[in-house]
Design an enzyme around this catalytic site. Sequence first.
Site, mmCIF file in Angstrom:
data_model
loop_
_atom_site.group_PDB
_atom_site.id
_atom_site.type_symbol
_atom_site.label_atom_id
_atom_site.label_comp_id
_atom_site.label_asym_id
_atom_site.label_seq_id
_atom_site.Cartn_x
_atom_site.Cartn_y
_atom_site.Cartn_z
ATOM 1 C CE LYS A 1 25.671 59.225 38.787
ATOM 2 N NZ LYS A 1 26.672 58.553 38.785
ATOM 3 C CB CYS B 1 25.112 58.557 33.181
ATOM 4 S SG CYS B 1 26.838 57.920 32.800
#
Length: 462
Positions: free
Chosen positions: A235, A289
């Site tokens: 990720k 993010c």
Amino acid sequence: MTNVQTATNGARTDVKKVATLLRQGKVRIAVLGLGRIGLPTAGVFADAGAKVTGVDIVEEIVRDTNAGHCRLTDELGLPEIVKKVVSEGKLKATVEPSEAISKADFVLICVPTPVDQTKTPDYSAVLKASRTIGKSLRKGSIVVIESTIGPGVAEEIVKPILEVESGLEAGSGFGLASCPERSDPGNILVNMKSVPRIIGGLDEATTDYVATLYEAVLGVKAIRVSNPKTANAVKLTENLFRDVNIALANEFALLFEKIGIDSIEVINACASKYNFMPHYPGAGVGGPCLPSNSYYLISEGVRAGNIPYLIRMAREINDRMPDHVVELTSEALNEAGKTVRGSRIAVLGIAYKPNIKDVQLTPIRRVVERLQEMGATIELYDPMYKGEDILGLHGRSSLEKAVRKADCIVLGTAHSEFRNLDLSHLSALANKGAALVDARNIVSPKEAKQHGFAYRGVGRPP
Ligand code: SAJ
């Protein structure tokens, strides 16, 4: 042992059997955190037939959810799913987690993981969730971490907390896996049903159960990796790959501006090559993010004695872009015979990316604050915040109200509504010879100049 763990076909768990169990309502899920990742996740699992309890510390969110109401109106299809599964009794929400956790086969952690002022990862919500889960964890349940965390946090921090709080042992007493969310905010439901998921469990059996569950619910491939830290590294790698490539695009932009080359023209031409993935320069990188994720790996790197210089430098380059937009604004106003001080500047778009109602770490905030410090008056228009107060500004109800009599227009977010801007209309509304600064490659420089604007664009030669 949960129903899913009995749904085997030889050594592997059987997707079809799990899908049947889901439809029969024989799979219980608890989702901790009903934000932009947790609520869609709860909705989609419930829609697949699971009995889902969503847990959130914010009473309003719980009340809204139980009323079948979803605030994330910028997520296509989500309000409809939430309304449907709540009315079907498949999704309930609560602020009180223990009962939901004690009955759950799978407990999904979907809480935020920001960084603090010192850029240190703040895992407090994950730790709190782990303690809460540990206290009510039922033997045989599986805990799945969807939140984005640093590699090793699952094994070294979450696992021990769950063991201490539950008195159970990972592996024999409960399962633990990382399955990081990979959803593109603004397109979450589409993404959930199309992007493969990455699953890394502490043991193979757990990886298998979780992978099969996600395959059965989402209908996407589940890529099984060695362990949670590998899943979390995947990720982070994909998000940092993006952040570093955006930084490279911004670096090209700053350089090409100085030597009279249009970096957008260059990038679009490069994109004709099979192995070039285009990223575009702009006002900087925002959102929950990318601006944070790098620091999860940087802090691991520091701990391991290996500083990821490129990743760190990329953050610095991207974080400098708002100031560059301010410089361009000052230049353009000077060309228009004005200064920032005393100017009325219309900022079009404050959201961190197009078509989303979210200003988390938006780079436009710094642009606005700097221009205000320099003595400008800011008029904001953002289609996602019409008539609403946001970041200390009042969002105008129409573009016209913001642009009327403006000395300068700054294009901050490439919302679809700004894609076909009528520059003759804008130049008629704004003061004569106004400046126009494009921080998101929205308008054609040539057209802007043809309409009499003193134009500047990120990555475009003046
Ligand atoms: N941006 C640029 N140039 C580009 C692309 C983006 O300046 O070429 C800027 C955007 O304007 C925005 C920021 O970067 O301010 C982030 O944009 P984004 O499109 O990456 O959006 P996020 O942060 O909402 O979503 C990212 C996605 N990650 C990747 O595409 C690798 C999404 O898939 C992740 O699920 C999400 O982070 C997440 O939750 O981690």
